[in-house]
Scaffold this active site. Structure first.
Site, PDB file in Angstrom:
ATOM      1  N   THR A 170      41.485  41.904  16.401  1.00  0.00           N
ATOM      2  CA  THR A 170      41.386  40.852  15.394  1.00  0.00           C
ATOM      3  C   THR A 170      42.799  40.502  14.962  1.00  0.00           C
ATOM      4  OG1 THR A 170      39.234  41.625  14.630  1.00  0.00           O
ATOM      5  CG2 THR A 170      40.472  40.207  13.134  1.00  0.00           C
TER       6      THR A 170
ATOM      7  N   LYS B  61      44.085  44.189   6.819  1.00  0.00           N
ATOM      8  CA  LYS B  61      44.839  43.259   7.669  1.00  0.00           C
ATOM      9  C   LYS B  61      44.011  42.005   7.934  1.00  0.00           C
ATOM     10  CE  LYS B  61      44.282  43.849  11.884  1.00  0.00           C
ATOM     11  NZ  LYS B  61      43.351  43.440  12.968  1.00  0.00           N
TER      12      LYS B  61
ATOM     13  N   LYS C 272      35.992  35.225  14.059  1.00  0.00           N
ATOM     14  CA  LYS C 272      36.054  36.583  13.510  1.00  0.00           C
ATOM     15  C   LYS C 272      36.419  36.559  12.030  1.00  0.00           C
ATOM     16  CE  LYS C 272      35.905  41.040  13.371  1.00  0.00           C
ATOM     17  NZ  LYS C 272      36.720  41.974  14.157  1.00  0.00           N
TER      18      LYS C 272
END
Length: 287
Positions: free
Chosen positions: A95, A238, A170
């Site tokens: 990701t 993150k 995502k």
């Protein structure tokens, strides 16, 4: 196809084992080679450097930690793109930033190499069982060529369009999960404090309108105080940072996303140990 796989962590090891079960020849690389040795016992071939791996493989898959790791692995001096065979396909399943996925796509194209961004959802359980959701951006032709590879690792595989779109999808996934994780944690905390048996409560609410993947798979870990990572909090934070950055760029309101980020950060401020625990460790903020 001969497949190269870079990153043999919590997610990677399950994905690699499923590729091996599907009879692919898999060459692997990990910065800490000792961590990859169990996969060698399963049949993978361990390579000492990224260029050595890339030159031998038709498809190269990566799932590393952070965007800076993705950038280094693909665009660095000994990066994948410089060593990739012509007409090979590169698949980043980390990701990461949509803009970085677009850059990798453009740089790969200059060398007559295809690049797909294909982040996943499903955690360590999905990786282990070959039931990941895989969201893919890039050229449709490249996607079609490696669809059997994706099917060895996942069940819900959706082509989302041009480069970067896998990563944007995502972000939608992580935004939906962010506030949901708080709801799951608050429900478990409420059940505990009110004197209910949390496991019995899950038998009721897990199959009603409140049902979700997080409630089914992570709430039991919260109750059992199993905080080991299926997905690290440091990586979730993150992802939330990327999602907030992208939302702000599009001038979107995102109070739920920011609230989730703040609560996870508060947990880490309480004790840095939690950044290396699974996302279900957020229960420790409440109990």
């Amino acid at each position: 196809m001969r497949i190269g796989f870079i990153g043999t962590g919590v997610m990677g090891k399950g994905m690699i084992r499923n590729l091996l079960k599907s009879d692919y020849e898999v060459h692997i690389y990990n910065r800490t080679q000792e961590k990859a040795l169990p996969l060698v016992e399963d049949g993978a071939v361990l390579e000492k450097t990224i260029p050595e791996l890339v030159k031998k493989c038709d498809v190269v898959i990566t799932i590393v930690g952070f965007p800076k790791d993705v950038e280094e692995v693909y665009l660095g001096e000994e990066g994948i793109i410089k060593s990739a065979k012509e007409n090979s396909i590169l698949i980043d399943m980390t990701t990461s930033k949509p803009s970085l996925a677009e850059t990798i796509y453009e740089e790969a194209k200059k060398n007559n190499v295809s690049a797909l961004d294909a982040p996943v959802s499903g955690g360590d359980i999905g990786a282990r069982d070959g039931k990941l959701t895989i969201m893919v951006g890039g050229e449709r032709e490249a996607f079609d060529r490696v669809l059997p590879v994706f099917k060895a690792m996942g069940e819900n595989i959706v082509y989302q369009g041009e480069a970067g779109n896998g990563q944007h999808t995502k972000m939608c996934n992580q935004i939906a999960i962010a506030s949901g994780m708080l709801g799951v944690s608050e429900a478990v905390a409420y059940a505990t404090k009110s004197g209910l048996d949390p496991e019995t409560v899950l038998k009721s609410i897990g199959f009603g309108a409140a049902g979700s993947w997080s409630l089914t798979n992570l709430a039991p870990r919260m109750i059992e105080e199993d905080l080991e990572p299926g997905f690290y909090i440091k990586h979730f934070l993150k992802d939330l940072s990327i999602a907030i950055e992208e939302a702000e760029r599009m001038d979107l309101k995102h109070p739920g996303l920011k609230n989730a980020q703040e609560i996870y950060m508060n947990l880490i401020d309480k004790d840095q140990i939690y950044k290396d625990k699974g996302t279900q460790a957020i229960i420790k903020y409440y109990l």
